[in-house]
Write an enzyme that holds these catalytic residues in place. Structure first.
Site, PDB file in Angstrom:
ATOM      1  N   GLU A 268       0.823  -1.208   0.000  1.00 54.56           N
ATOM      2  CA  GLU A 268       0.000   0.000   0.000  1.00 54.56           C
ATOM      3  C   GLU A 268       0.862   1.266   0.000  1.00 54.56           C
ATOM      4  OE1 GLU A 268      -3.058   0.582  -0.565  1.00 54.56           O
ATOM      5  OE2 GLU A 268      -3.699  -1.495  -0.639  1.00 54.56           O
TER       6      GLU A 268
ATOM      7  N   ASP B 105      -9.524   5.929  -2.248  1.00 52.64           N
ATOM      8  CA  ASP B 105      -8.495   6.565  -3.079  1.00 52.64           C
ATOM      9  C   ASP B 105      -9.144   7.042  -4.383  1.00 52.64           C
ATOM     10  OD1 ASP B 105      -8.989   4.293  -4.512  1.00 52.64           O
ATOM     11  OD2 ASP B 105      -6.897   3.655  -4.675  1.00 52.64           O
TER      12      ASP B 105
ATOM     13  N   TYR C 254      -6.138   6.807   4.351  1.00 55.87           N
ATOM     14  CA  TYR C 254      -6.374   5.801   3.308  1.00 55.87           C
ATOM     15  C   TYR C 254      -5.616   4.510   3.628  1.00 55.87           C
ATOM     16  CZ  TYR C 254      -5.959   2.984  -0.764  1.00 55.87           C
ATOM     17  OH  TYR C 254      -5.975   1.892  -1.588  1.00 55.87           O
TER      18      TYR C 254
END
Ligand code: SF4
Length: 353
Positions: free
Chosen positions: A44, A145, A127
């Site tokens: 990520e 996102d 996020y």
């Protein structure tokens, strides 16, 4: 028109999930298997602002070199930055390293399993915290996102321009998040945004939410999300000085920790300023010569133009930075901008000056 059902996209995900090295395929995930939080976190952080295709080789190299989070925590920061070079946004790599250390020192090497716990770690924003909580721990968290914003904007025909539309997109995304299989659901919407509901020419005919999508019904899917008119990126200009010592070594220096390319090595330059000309202020007296052309580099919010000057320098005169033989540049974490300047200088002066 039916309301979009999370189960519809989960069924689609069961058949069409992308195979990604950090992911547990849906069949195993349904059986309760969870991916390694270290892998989810690493992927990520790498994926912020970068594509899955670009991240793949970096992810593999990081894991080969640092298979577990304790290995990464023990790594030398310069090694981490060197492996990261090319992914850009070096502050993220520094935070990655800092985060690994905090997870090992404060959490016994185990990632917290809640959004709040994850948010408290270096470099983990809303996020990323939601993505890790959902994917690694199956929490009913909602990562939002650009891909997910686009899908929500179209599904619910949110026509306000960005960024004002963000709260409505976030609310819609949160409302859709199911209590069960939240991790698979998050990844399903990510996949849909990346492969079907693409920015241009969304493939509505094969979309699992086709019947429920308001923007598709209204024929405005491709227009959403609406963007506010773009402001032009300002251009900053500076002069970079390629200094070569008698033995062929070149002077590099480390940028300040704060700001763009914080802590990264650079060819010394004047400050990057928004001005029409190139302010020349050589750090040492020498017989400087202008190299033809410019080095151009785009950052998110600004465009940089560097003029490069080169000179042979008496090493004793330059009392800053480090002298590095050109063959040893690979030992240092050189960001893309520095590599562009190096290529430009070598193309014009070779290993001399
Ligand atoms: Fe996107 Fe089309 Fe699916 Fe709507 S129907 S979510 S616009 S791909």
């Amino acid at each position: 028109m039916n309301a979009p059902d999370p189960q519809t996209i989960l069924d689609w995900y069961d058949r069409h999930a992308r195979r990604l090295p950090w992911r547990v395929p849906p069949a195993r995930s349904k059986a309760g298997e969870r991916p390694e939080p270290y892998h989810v976190w690493l992927s990520e952080v790498m994926l912020q602002q970068t594509t899955v295709a670009a991240v793949g080789p970096y992810f593999a190299r990081f894991l080969a070199r640092w298979p577990r989070i304790d290995d990464l925590a023990r790594a030398d920061l310069d090694d981490v930055l060197t492996e990261w070079a090319g992914l850009g946004y070096y502050a993220r790599a520094r935070n990655l390293h800092k985060c690994a250390r905090v997870v090992v020192s404060d959490h016994g090497g185990v990632f917290p399993d809640t959004e709040d716990g994850l948010r408290a770690l270096p470099g983990i924003g809303p996020y990323t915290a939601a993505a890790i909580a959902a994917i690694a721990f199956d929490r009913a968290a909602t990562p939002v996102d650009g891909n997910i914003e686009r899908v929500m904007a179209r599904l619910f025909a949110i026509t306000e321009p960005m960024p004002d539309a963000k709260p409505a997109m976030r609310t819609a995304a949160a409302r859709m998040t199911p209590a069960e299989r939240a991790g698979d659901y998050a990844q399903a919407v990510m996949d849909l945004g990346a492969t079907v509901c693409t920015p241009r020419s969304p493939a509505c005919a094969i979309c699992p939410w086709c019947d429920a999508c308001i923007a598709r019904a209204q024929g405005i899917a491709e227009e959403l999300p609406r963007r506010a008119p773009k402001r032009a990126r300002p251009t900053r200009r500076a002069v970079a000085y390629w200094m070569v010592r008698g033995d062929g070594a070149v002077l590099l220096r480390r940028r300040p920790e704060e700001g763009l390319l914080g802590g990264m090595m650079e060819v010394p330059s004047t400050p990057w300023e928004e001005r029409d000309d190139f302010h020349d202020a050589p750090p040492v007296e020498a017989d400087w010569r202008d190299l033809p052309g410019l080095v151009e580099h785009g950052f998110t919010h600004l465009q940089l133009q560097l003029k490069v000057k080169a000179a042979r320098i008496d090493g004793r005169k330059a009392r800053f930075g480090v002298w590095v033989p050109v063959e040893r540049f690979g030992d240092h974490a050189l960001p893309t901008l520095t590599r562009k300047v190096v290529r430009h200088a070598l193309a014009h002066v070779g290993k001399g000056a």
